[in-house]
Write an enzyme that holds these catalytic residues in place. Structure first.
Site, PDB file in Angstrom:
ATOM      1  N   HIS A 133       0.843  -1.193   0.000  1.00 21.65           N
ATOM      2  CA  HIS A 133       0.000   0.000   0.000  1.00 21.65           C
ATOM      3  C   HIS A 133       0.884   1.250   0.000  1.00 21.65           C
ATOM      4  O   HIS A 133       1.866   1.314   0.745  1.00 21.65           O
ATOM      5  CB  HIS A 133      -0.897   0.045   1.243  1.00 21.65           C
ATOM      6  CG  HIS A 133      -2.087  -0.851   1.153  1.00 21.65           C
ATOM      7  ND1 HIS A 133      -3.270  -0.553   1.774  1.00 21.65           N
ATOM      8  CD2 HIS A 133      -2.288  -2.037   0.503  1.00 21.65           C
ATOM      9  CE1 HIS A 133      -4.156  -1.524   1.535  1.00 21.65           C
ATOM     10  NE2 HIS A 133      -3.582  -2.425   0.777  1.00 21.65           N
ATOM     11  N   ASN A 164      -5.040 -13.662  -2.244  1.00 21.65           N
ATOM     12  CA  ASN A 164      -5.256 -12.945  -3.517  1.00 21.65           C
ATOM     13  C   ASN A 164      -4.625 -13.671  -4.707  1.00 21.65           C
ATOM     14  O   ASN A 164      -3.839 -13.091  -5.466  1.00 21.65           O
ATOM     15  CB  ASN A 164      -4.692 -11.507  -3.448  1.00 21.65           C
ATOM     16  CG  ASN A 164      -5.550 -10.568  -2.629  1.00 21.65           C
ATOM     17  OD1 ASN A 164      -5.085 -10.009  -1.644  1.00 21.65           O
ATOM     18  ND2 ASN A 164      -6.798 -10.395  -2.998  1.00 21.65           N
ATOM     19  N   TYR A 202      -9.147  -7.600  10.219  1.00 17.33           N
ATOM     20  CA  TYR A 202      -8.535  -7.746   8.888  1.00 17.33           C
ATOM     21  C   TYR A 202      -7.032  -7.480   9.008  1.00 17.33           C
ATOM     22  O   TYR A 202      -6.530  -6.439   8.591  1.00 17.33           O
ATOM     23  CB  TYR A 202      -9.205  -6.768   7.936  1.00 17.33           C
ATOM     24  CG  TYR A 202      -9.037  -7.052   6.460  1.00 17.33           C
ATOM     25  CD1 TYR A 202      -8.085  -7.949   5.976  1.00 17.33           C
ATOM     26  CD2 TYR A 202      -9.848  -6.413   5.525  1.00 17.33           C
ATOM     27  CE1 TYR A 202      -7.956  -8.200   4.627  1.00 17.33           C
ATOM     28  CE2 TYR A 202      -9.720  -6.652   4.165  1.00 17.33           C
ATOM     29  CZ  TYR A 202      -8.776  -7.544   3.723  1.00 17.33           C
ATOM     30  OH  TYR A 202      -8.651  -7.783   2.377  1.00 17.33           O
ATOM     31  N   ASN A 249     -13.597 -13.027  -4.337  1.00 16.18           N
ATOM     32  CA  ASN A 249     -14.002 -11.742  -4.888  1.00 16.18           C
ATOM     33  C   ASN A 249     -13.131 -11.389  -6.097  1.00 16.18           C
ATOM     34  O   ASN A 249     -13.099 -10.247  -6.521  1.00 16.18           O
ATOM     35  CB  ASN A 249     -13.929 -10.620  -3.857  1.00 16.18           C
ATOM     36  CG  ASN A 249     -12.515 -10.303  -3.477  1.00 16.18           C
ATOM     37  OD1 ASN A 249     -11.907 -11.058  -2.738  1.00 16.18           O
ATOM     38  ND2 ASN A 249     -11.957  -9.206  -3.967  1.00 16.18           N
ATOM     39  N   ASN A 287     -12.362  -2.465   0.391  1.00 14.74           N
ATOM     40  CA  ASN A 287     -11.113  -1.764   0.046  1.00 14.74           C
ATOM     41  C   ASN A 287     -10.851  -0.730   1.129  1.00 14.74           C
ATOM     42  O   ASN A 287     -11.729  -0.466   1.945  1.00 14.74           O
ATOM     43  CB  ASN A 287     -11.250  -1.057  -1.299  1.00 14.74           C
ATOM     44  CG  ASN A 287     -11.075  -1.996  -2.468  1.00 14.74           C
ATOM     45  OD1 ASN A 287     -11.992  -2.235  -3.228  1.00 14.74           O
ATOM     46  ND2 ASN A 287      -9.898  -2.569  -2.593  1.00 14.74           N
ATOM     47  N   LYS A 308      -4.955 -11.419   5.544  1.00 13.15           N
ATOM     48  CA  LYS A 308      -4.439 -11.186   4.198  1.00 13.15           C
ATOM     49  C   LYS A 308      -3.112 -11.897   4.004  1.00 13.15           C
ATOM     50  O   LYS A 308      -2.090 -11.502   4.559  1.00 13.15           O
ATOM     51  CB  LYS A 308      -4.269  -9.687   3.971  1.00 13.15           C
ATOM     52  CG  LYS A 308      -3.786  -9.308   2.596  1.00 13.15           C
ATOM     53  CD  LYS A 308      -4.739  -9.745   1.496  1.00 13.15           C
ATOM     54  CE  LYS A 308      -5.862  -8.755   1.276  1.00 13.15           C
ATOM     55  NZ  LYS A 308      -6.842  -9.208   0.273  1.00 13.15           N
ATOM     56  N   HIS A 356     -16.753  -7.915   0.702  1.00 12.00           N
ATOM     57  CA  HIS A 356     -15.409  -7.461   0.368  1.00 12.00           C
ATOM     58  C   HIS A 356     -15.223  -5.999   0.783  1.00 12.00           C
ATOM     59  O   HIS A 356     -16.174  -5.250   0.905  1.00 12.00           O
ATOM     60  CB  HIS A 356     -15.234  -7.613  -1.149  1.00 12.00           C
ATOM     61  CG  HIS A 356     -14.028  -6.953  -1.710  1.00 12.00           C
ATOM     62  ND1 HIS A 356     -14.088  -5.745  -2.375  1.00 12.00           N
ATOM     63  CD2 HIS A 356     -12.734  -7.331  -1.715  1.00 12.00           C
ATOM     64  CE1 HIS A 356     -12.868  -5.417  -2.766  1.00 12.00           C
ATOM     65  NE2 HIS A 356     -12.028  -6.353  -2.381  1.00 12.00           N
TER      66      HIS A 356
END
Lengths: 442, 442
Positions: free
Chosen positions: A32, A232, A153, A286, A339, A201, A337
């Site tokens: 990020h 992912n 998360y 997702n 963001n 994650k 989901h």
């Protein structure tokens, strides 16, 4: 009683690009950037009521909203669908397996119409809710729950709380690049927010270290706290099956394995091999399933047992409700989901969750990673207590804009160099000058 | 802006059983009685606004509504779902093939919760629409069309216009028990209402005569007028295939073969055999597929290519919208089913149709068979012009109750012996003392 044509007519659409500090979180996409980007919209009616919403940030989503401005000025907020029918069946897609796997969420060109429609639909619902004194969840069918559960998360992360230079944020959680540090991060989150489940994650460290991380969490929190891991799409089918087997106990009890590998065919293959070993850990997605067109092949091959909905790109709240009924019909679970986002999106997520009977898992949210300093909602960050957001009784989304904070976000957006999320570039800048996203990596 | 708890609270539910004259129409169920039965409901809010709706008639549906009265008094009309969540997945069903095949529509016990919820949902939407000045279609997502197309709905019939004794209605269409008379009936309907398609109720005469009837229609109206035949499951798989083959040209061009035979397995077998002959006439259904649980097996076996929705028993307008999205996703067409009804149901059908993008066929309606004398809508029967009902701009459903007419309908209900639809009994009384519904008959 007759009403004239001006009933709830849209007079103005204002689009605000903002930047917010974001910690250096890692995923298979990369790292990020110090700032995440969001777009805040205001939709004003002829009688001066303002509906608000929050959606994807950066230049592209804002341009799409501005491009549609002329089309919606003068439209009755209740009649948006007829003007901008989210015609998802006509979406041109290069191939089912492309999906979102190789794209940053919010920038899939084939989703653009759905994202733009969704951004406006929620603003219209907020406007209607304010005009009629009705919470958004009740406008779309009525709340079936008063509290919406979210998951912790946790991310592997570098040191730092986000922001740059003199605009740095406090690093609340510190570096977490080992299984032990990750578990400490989760403990801190749970003690602060009371989360009852964990979405972790992955796709960052060697799969064996991520297996160890999940096992440590399971030791720490026990079977009462459902665990999920989401790499992912970083893994091959073989690695996915290996991880699924290694974590067959830890991911049961209401947990799941999310997008271990890329695409419907690979997901179906993982499912089949796990089932052959009597491992019933559901696969969630997702990225393999991101639109209605993806569902029939997924159902036919039993690729995905849980879909992660997201009103931001599925075409709005009502499309998520359709998706939920479809999922219920085909015995597919539904989660949500997330963001990086601020309080307006959190409330929109809570409203659609509240009005969706078949929501079978706690929702994802990045919200704890964002700082009070960046919140544009009046009164500051929305509380998450006992892992839940309380569905408000107030009209509309139930949150107002803090215009000073909005101005700060806008000026931050103007001053930072980031205009598009690019986690690969950040990895190259800070971690490895040659880093590329490679799928599968392991 | 904050609102108190009394916002749109339901103060009273009034349930009115009415009878309306009905002509002696024939189907595989038997013969329509001289009176059809409907229930009109009024839902009054604390501030005195009254939402109305129309649903199935007779004792059972009215009792189900009265039984739920205490549960909904005091509820916010916007929050009905949370109180009466139409939990269709928990419906107890004796077996998928039972469905509605052997039951009069509206009296399937496994549909009761959905029917009751639907009746109240629409009344709530009418109430909300009146309170906010918004048409119902715009409350549920917004109109995507301004006119809703309906089909001509010809029946084989005996002489008579419905009603008994001094309460007889004019016989506008006369007896029609031959192919020629049926075609004349359709011509009359088209010239009066401008219908652009025909849904023909079969399952009454020998299949060869019904084939002849459709062929005569096709000769008369040409390929520009889509034709459908619905024998209500009267045929074997073999007969269905034979009819499908004989009418392969006449039922193409936007037509379909509706419920030729009973149950998902038989429908799938008909489809497979027709496809093997390169005949792609779609099969439609409102008896093999009547709830969400029926859809997965139907999709898996390609049993039904068109679903006939009906908000009255699918659980309301929003459930029909969910169904439509599901149908679109799985490439299934959507049409709309009808029972004998008055203007409130017609308007509710028009509103849900207006707000459902994926409605791919003109809707069914029995409305032309009902007499102005029985209409409970203020101002008399709603016009059907060019085959269409115009979606109103008025708040709510856009129609008001004529309380004098309602009283006449209630007193008629009290005075007639019919309290439950029984087409078999009518057949035995008027046509054949030994008649029984036998499926398949041919």
């Amino acid at each position: 009683m007759y009403f004239n044509d001006d009933h709830m007519k849209i007079k103005d659409l204002r689009v605000h690009s903002i930047a917010l500090a974001d910690p250096p979180l890692r995923s298979s996409y990369g790292l990020h950037a110090p700032y995440a980007l969001r777009t805040i919209i205001e939709l004003e009616s002829e009688d001066g009521i303002i509906g608000i919403n929050e959606t994807y940030g950066g230049e592209v989503p804002a341009a799409a909203l501005r491009a549609i401005r002329e089309k919606i000025i003068g439209v009755d907020a209740y009649r948006l669908t007829g003007v901008l029918n989210p015609d998802m069946k006509n979406r041109k897609r290069p191939g089912l397996d492309r999906s979102q796997t190789y794209l940053v969420p919010g920038e899939n060109p084939s989703d653009e119409a759905s994202r733009t429609y969704a951004a406006l639909e929620v603003a219209c619902l907020d406007l209607i809710g304010r005009a009629t004194g009705t919470p958004v969840c009740d406008l779309i069918g009525g709340r079936v729950r008063d509290k919406v559960s979210f998951s912790a998360y946790p991310f592997y992360k570098h040191a730092g709380g986000g922001g740059e230079g003199s605009d740095r944020r406090e690093d609340e959680y510190g570096e977490a690049l080992t299984p032990e540090a990750l578990v400490l991060q989760v403990k801190k989150m749970i003690s602060r927010y009371g989360f009852g489940s964990v979405k972790f994650k992955g796709g960052v460290l060697d799969p064996d270290l991520e297996i160890e991380t999940v096992k440590l969490m399971y030791q720490e929190f026990g079977p009462g706290v459902p665990l999920r891991i989401d790499p992912n799409s970083a893994w091959t089918v073989e690695t996915s099956v290996r991880v699924g087997k290694a974590l067959s106990v830890e991911l049961s009890n209401g947990g799941y394995l999310e997008d271990p590998t890329a695409g419907i065919n690979n997901m179906a293959s993982v499912r089949k091999q796990l089932k052959a070993m009597n491992i019933d850990t559901p696969l969630a997605s997702n990225v393999a399933v991101t639109c209605f067109a993806d569902i029939p092949p997924s159902v036919a091959s039993d690729a995905v047992q849980i879909i992660l909905c997201d009103h931001h790109y599925w075409g709005g709240m009502r499309q998520v409700q359709h998706l939920a009924k479809l999922a219920e019909t085909f015995n597919i679970g539904l989660s949500m989901h997330s963001n990086s986002h601020l309080g307006i999106s959190l409330m929109a997520m809570a409203h659609v969750a509240a009005a969706t009977p078949h929501l079978t898992y706690a929702c994802d949210t990045h919200y704890p990673w964002q700082s009070e300093k960046d919140e544009v909602v009046a009164g500051g960050k929305i509380p998450i207590q006992g892992g839940c957001v309380t569905v408000p009784e107030k009209p509309g989304l139930g949150v107002d804009l803090d215009y000073d904070q909005l101005e700060r976000g806008k000026s931050r957006y103007k001053n930072v160099p980031y205009k598009k999320r690019d986690d690969e570039a950040e990895m190259r800048k800070h971690v490895d000058a040659n880093w590329k996203r490679v799928l599968p990596r392991w």
